[in-house]
Design an enzyme around this catalytic site. Structure first.
Site, PDB file in Angstrom:
ATOM      1  N   TYR A 111       0.805  -1.220   0.000  1.00 49.85           N
ATOM      2  CA  TYR A 111       0.000   0.000   0.000  1.00 49.85           C
ATOM      3  C   TYR A 111       0.836   1.267   0.000  1.00 49.85           C
ATOM      4  O   TYR A 111       0.384   2.339  -0.444  1.00 49.85           O
ATOM      5  CB  TYR A 111      -0.981  -0.008   1.175  1.00 49.85           C
ATOM      6  N   HIS A 153      18.174   4.100 -15.973  1.00 49.29           N
ATOM      7  CA  HIS A 153      18.703   5.370 -15.472  1.00 49.29           C
ATOM      8  C   HIS A 153      18.543   5.512 -13.959  1.00 49.29           C
ATOM      9  O   HIS A 153      19.520   5.407 -13.228  1.00 49.29           O
ATOM     10  CB  HIS A 153      18.005   6.516 -16.215  1.00 49.29           C
ATOM     11  N   TYR A 206      -3.739  11.606   6.299  1.00 46.07           N
ATOM     12  CA  TYR A 206      -2.787  10.962   7.208  1.00 46.07           C
ATOM     13  C   TYR A 206      -1.859  11.973   7.855  1.00 46.07           C
ATOM     14  O   TYR A 206      -1.505  12.986   7.252  1.00 46.07           O
ATOM     15  CB  TYR A 206      -1.945   9.936   6.431  1.00 46.07           C
TER      16      TYR A 206
END
Length: 211
Positions: A111, A153, A206
Site C-alpha cells: 500500500y 537510469h 494521514y
C-alpha cells in the site's frame, strides 16, 4: 529567512550519508521565486558548499563559474509544469535503478506505493540523459504522480520541499528493494484498484493535520 541553498546542501549531505546516489550521480534542486537552485555538475556531494549551488531561471539561463547538473532540463520543465513541486530529487539508487534497467515500474504490491501519489509508480521510456526527450517522457510518467522511474537510469521524486523530495526518493528505493525481494519468493499479490483508491484517500488525511 531561510536560505534555499542551505536547504539544498543539507539534502545533498543527507542523500550522500545514506548512499542513495553514489559518487556524483543524481542531482537535487529547490524552487526559489522565478527560478531554482540546482546542484553543480560533476562535484562530489562531500565537497559541496552552499555557495556552489547554481541558480537557473525558468528559461534555462544561469550565471557563474560552475555548470548546473546535466539534468537541469527536467528540473526546469517540472517546475514550469508542476506548481506542487518545491524540490526535486533525482537518484541512481540501487534497487530502483535495477528495476528501471528492466524497464519496469512498481505495481501496487504494497500500500505504501501510494506515497508516490497513485496506484503504481511508472517507469518512463529510455531517452538519453540530459536531453529534452528525457524531460518529456519524465513529465508523462509523473502525471498525477510525485515519483517515477527512468528506464536504464534512475528515479525522480518531487516534494513540497527538497527534504520531502529526498524522503520520497528513499521510500521509492525501499519499495523497490521490497518488491524485488518479494518476487524472489514468487509472484507477489497485487492490491486492487479499489483498495488503492481507499489507501490514496486515507493518505490525504494521514499525519498531523492543520486545524
Amino acid at each position: 529567512m531561510a536560505d534555499p541553498r542551505v536547504d539544498l546542501l543539507h539534502a545533498c549531505q543527507a542523500m550522500d550519508a545514506v548512499r542513495l546516489s553514489p559518487g556524483t550521480s543524481g542531482n537535487l534542486s529547490v524552487r526559489d521565486g522565478k527560478g531554482y537552485w540546482i546542484t553543480p555538475s560533476g562535484v562530489p556531494y562531500a565537497d559541496l558548499n552552499a555557495d556552489m549551488m547554481v541558480f537557473m531561471d525558468l528559461k534555462g539561463k544561469w550565471k557563474g563559474d560552475l555548470k548546473p547538473s546535466s539534468e537541469w532540463r527536467f528540473h526546469l520543465d517540472i517546475y514550469c509544469e508542476r506548481e506542487d513541486a518545491g524540490g526535486i530529487c533525482h537518484t541512481h539508487s540501487t534497487h530502483a535503478t535495477a528495476l528501471a534497467c528492466r524497464r519496469e515500474g512498481i505495481p501496487a504490491f504494497h500500500y505504501m506505493v501510494a506515497a508516490a501519489g497513485g496506484p503504481d509508480i511508472r517507469c518512463a521510456p529510455y531517452r538519453t540523459f540530459g536531453t529534452q526527450e528525457l524531460s518529456d517522457v519524465a513529465l508523462d510518467a509523473l502525471e498525477d504522480r510525485r515519483a517515477c522511474l527512468l528506464a536504464n537510469h534512475g528515479v525522480i521524486a518531487l516534494g513540497e520541499t527538497v527534504a520531502k523530495a529526498l524522503k520520497l526518493a528513499q521510500e521509492v528505493e525501499t519499495l523497490a528493494e521490497q518488491y524485488i525481494a518479494s518476487r524472489q519468493l514468487g509472484s507477489p499479490a497485487i492490491l486492487s484498484a479499489d483498495e488503492m483508491a481507499i489507501v490514496l484517500e486515507k493518505f490525504g488525511a494521514y499525519g498531523q493535520q492543520k486545524t
